[in-house]
Scaffold this motif. Structure first.
Motif, mmCIF file in Angstrom:
data_model
loop_
_atom_site.group_PDB
_atom_site.id
_atom_site.type_symbol
_atom_site.label_atom_id
_atom_site.label_comp_id
_atom_site.label_asym_id
_atom_site.label_seq_id
_atom_site.Cartn_x
_atom_site.Cartn_y
_atom_site.Cartn_z
ATOM 1 N N ASP A 144 -19.943 -53.179 -24.649
ATOM 2 C CA ASP A 144 -20.992 -54.108 -25.048
ATOM 3 C C ASP A 144 -20.356 -55.479 -25.259
ATOM 4 O O ASP A 144 -19.137 -55.599 -25.398
ATOM 5 C CB ASP A 144 -21.660 -53.624 -26.332
ATOM 6 N N TYR A 145 -21.199 -56.514 -25.278
ATOM 7 C CA TYR A 145 -20.717 -57.895 -25.411
ATOM 8 C C TYR A 145 -21.709 -58.637 -26.272
ATOM 9 O O TYR A 145 -22.903 -58.698 -25.956
ATOM 10 C CB TYR A 145 -20.608 -58.527 -24.025
ATOM 11 N N LEU A 146 -21.239 -59.181 -27.388
ATOM 12 C CA LEU A 146 -22.105 -59.869 -28.332
ATOM 13 C C LEU A 146 -21.613 -61.301 -28.515
ATOM 14 O O LEU A 146 -20.426 -61.535 -28.730
ATOM 15 C CB LEU A 146 -22.091 -59.129 -29.666
ATOM 16 N N VAL A 147 -22.545 -62.257 -28.406
ATOM 17 C CA VAL A 147 -22.184 -63.676 -28.455
ATOM 18 C C VAL A 147 -22.281 -64.199 -29.891
ATOM 19 O O VAL A 147 -23.256 -63.931 -30.603
ATOM 20 C CB VAL A 147 -23.103 -64.496 -27.536
ATOM 21 N N LYS A 148 -21.247 -64.947 -30.300
ATOM 22 C CA LYS A 148 -21.265 -65.615 -31.603
ATOM 23 C C LYS A 148 -22.129 -66.870 -31.531
ATOM 24 O O LYS A 148 -22.137 -67.540 -30.493
ATOM 25 C CB LYS A 148 -19.843 -66.022 -32.012
ATOM 26 N N PRO A 149 -22.829 -67.238 -32.596
ATOM 27 C CA PRO A 149 -22.988 -66.473 -33.838
ATOM 28 C C PRO A 149 -23.966 -65.325 -33.629
ATOM 29 O O PRO A 149 -24.942 -65.465 -32.888
ATOM 30 C CB PRO A 149 -23.560 -67.513 -34.811
ATOM 31 N N PHE A 150 -23.708 -64.207 -34.278
ATOM 32 C CA PHE A 150 -24.557 -63.041 -34.112
ATOM 33 C C PHE A 150 -25.003 -62.533 -35.479
ATOM 34 O O PHE A 150 -24.428 -62.865 -36.518
ATOM 35 C CB PHE A 150 -23.816 -61.929 -33.365
ATOM 36 N N SER A 151 -26.044 -61.718 -35.461
ATOM 37 C CA SER A 151 -26.520 -61.096 -36.691
ATOM 38 C C SER A 151 -25.628 -59.893 -37.010
ATOM 39 O O SER A 151 -25.469 -59.007 -36.168
ATOM 40 C CB SER A 151 -27.968 -60.620 -36.519
ATOM 41 N N PRO A 152 -25.040 -59.847 -38.202
ATOM 42 C CA PRO A 152 -24.233 -58.679 -38.558
ATOM 43 C C PRO A 152 -25.016 -57.375 -38.464
ATOM 44 O O PRO A 152 -24.465 -56.335 -38.099
ATOM 45 C CB PRO A 152 -23.810 -58.969 -40.011
ATOM 46 N N ARG A 153 -26.316 -57.439 -38.766
ATOM 47 C CA ARG A 153 -27.145 -56.226 -38.669
ATOM 48 C C ARG A 153 -27.267 -55.766 -37.219
ATOM 49 O O ARG A 153 -27.295 -54.568 -36.933
ATOM 50 C CB ARG A 153 -28.528 -56.488 -39.264
ATOM 51 N N GLU A 154 -27.368 -56.733 -36.302
ATOM 52 C CA GLU A 154 -27.425 -56.358 -34.890
ATOM 53 C C GLU A 154 -26.115 -55.719 -34.454
ATOM 54 O O GLU A 154 -26.111 -54.726 -33.716
ATOM 55 C CB GLU A 154 -27.706 -57.580 -34.014
ATOM 56 N N LEU A 155 -24.999 -56.271 -34.917
ATOM 57 C CA LEU A 155 -23.703 -55.678 -34.585
ATOM 58 C C LEU A 155 -23.615 -54.252 -35.101
ATOM 59 O O LEU A 155 -23.177 -53.341 -34.380
ATOM 60 C CB LEU A 155 -22.569 -56.517 -35.176
ATOM 61 N N VAL A 156 -24.048 -54.021 -36.334
ATOM 62 C CA VAL A 156 -24.014 -52.671 -36.902
ATOM 63 C C VAL A 156 -24.876 -51.721 -36.072
ATOM 64 O O VAL A 156 -24.486 -50.582 -35.804
ATOM 65 C CB VAL A 156 -24.492 -52.687 -38.367
ATOM 66 N N ALA A 157 -26.044 -52.197 -35.626
ATOM 67 C CA ALA A 157 -26.918 -51.359 -34.802
ATOM 68 C C ALA A 157 -26.237 -50.991 -33.485
ATOM 69 O O ALA A 157 -26.334 -49.852 -33.019
ATOM 70 C CB ALA A 157 -28.237 -52.090 -34.530
ATOM 71 N N ARG A 158 -25.532 -51.950 -32.905
ATOM 72 C CA ARG A 158 -24.837 -51.673 -31.645
ATOM 73 C C ARG A 158 -23.658 -50.728 -31.864
ATOM 74 O O ARG A 158 -23.359 -49.877 -31.016
ATOM 75 C CB ARG A 158 -24.373 -52.982 -31.013
#
Length: 238
Positions: free
Chosen positions: A99-113
């Motif tokens: 997976d690839y997440l762009v900063k700034p990101f939601s910490p909750r979204e990161l936890v979900a991923r």
């Protein structure tokens, strides 16, 4: 306490601590690292169950660390980066990130991923174990030319030489070997190996095929232009 250990690699101490705090709220165990070199040492001594990996690191970058880890195992990897171009994302996925997440990101979204990746990993491991138990009753191996899959032991031999494959490499090879000469689309292989909820690029299939070919010289996986792949055997239809 959750048994999963997650390594968070980021040279920004604030992001690192924030990510760790949110993961610990979900009862994951975490370890924070500032450099890829320290992360590589961790991999060799106490490998975590998952990586949250910043792309831009001092010294060795996230791309190189991802490449090194992926050569050895299929542990889930989520890349995080301020770089949001399509080229960066594709490169990360091709090197093996899940997976690839762009900063700034939601910490909750990161936890979900993170949850989604670990659930997929656990499901693949469970399916592999259950499949081994069931197939051992019916058949213990698949033999196709120089290929031998010993299903009850999850071992692979190519031209009488044993090959060390990661979980996804093995699962992809097993799918192709169970259906010789059948043409699979990339989407079909993504679903069968990564699961229905995988949202990454289908280039992940191409990268996995490259890794198998590198480990198994002259292995007869054929690319079908505009479609996907098949394992070609002698006498098979075009």
């Amino acid at each position: 306490m959750n048994s999963h250990l997650i390594a968070v690699v980021d040279d920004d101490i604030h992001i690192r601590h924030l990510v760790e705090a949110y993961l610990r709220k979900e009862n994951y165990r975490t370890i924070g690292l500032e450099t890829a070199e320290a992360a590589w040492e961790l991999w060799k001594t106490n490998p975590p169950d998952m990586w949250v990996l910043d792309l831009m690191l001092p010294g060795m970058d996230g791309y190189e660390l991802c490449r090194r880890i992926r050569i050895e195992a299929e542990v889930p990897i989520i890349m995080i980066s301020a770089r949001d171009t399509e080229v960066d994302k594709i490169m990360g996925l091709e090197l093996g990130s899940d997976d690839y997440l762009v900063k700034p990101f939601s910490p909750r979204e990161l936890v979900a991923r993170v949850k989604r990746q670990l659930q997929r990993r656990d499901r693949l491991l469970m399916t592999s174990d259950e499949g081994t138990m069931h197939t051992a009753v019916v058949t213990t191996q698949i033999c196709l030319g120089g290929l031998q899959l010993m299903l009850d032991e999850r071992r692979v031999f190519w031209n009488e030489e044993e090959k060390e494959l990661t979980l996804k490499e093995y699962e992809l090879l097993k799918v192709l070997a169970e259906h010789p000469n059948r043409a699979f689309t990339r989407d079909e292989l993504l679903t069968m190996v990564w699961g229905n909820d995988y949202y990454g690029s289908d280039r992940a299939v191409d990268h996995l095929i490259k890794r198998i070919r590198k480990k198994m010289e002259k292995f007869p996986i054929e690319a079908i232009w505009g479609h996907g792949y098949r394992l070609r055997t002698e006498g098979g239809e075009s």
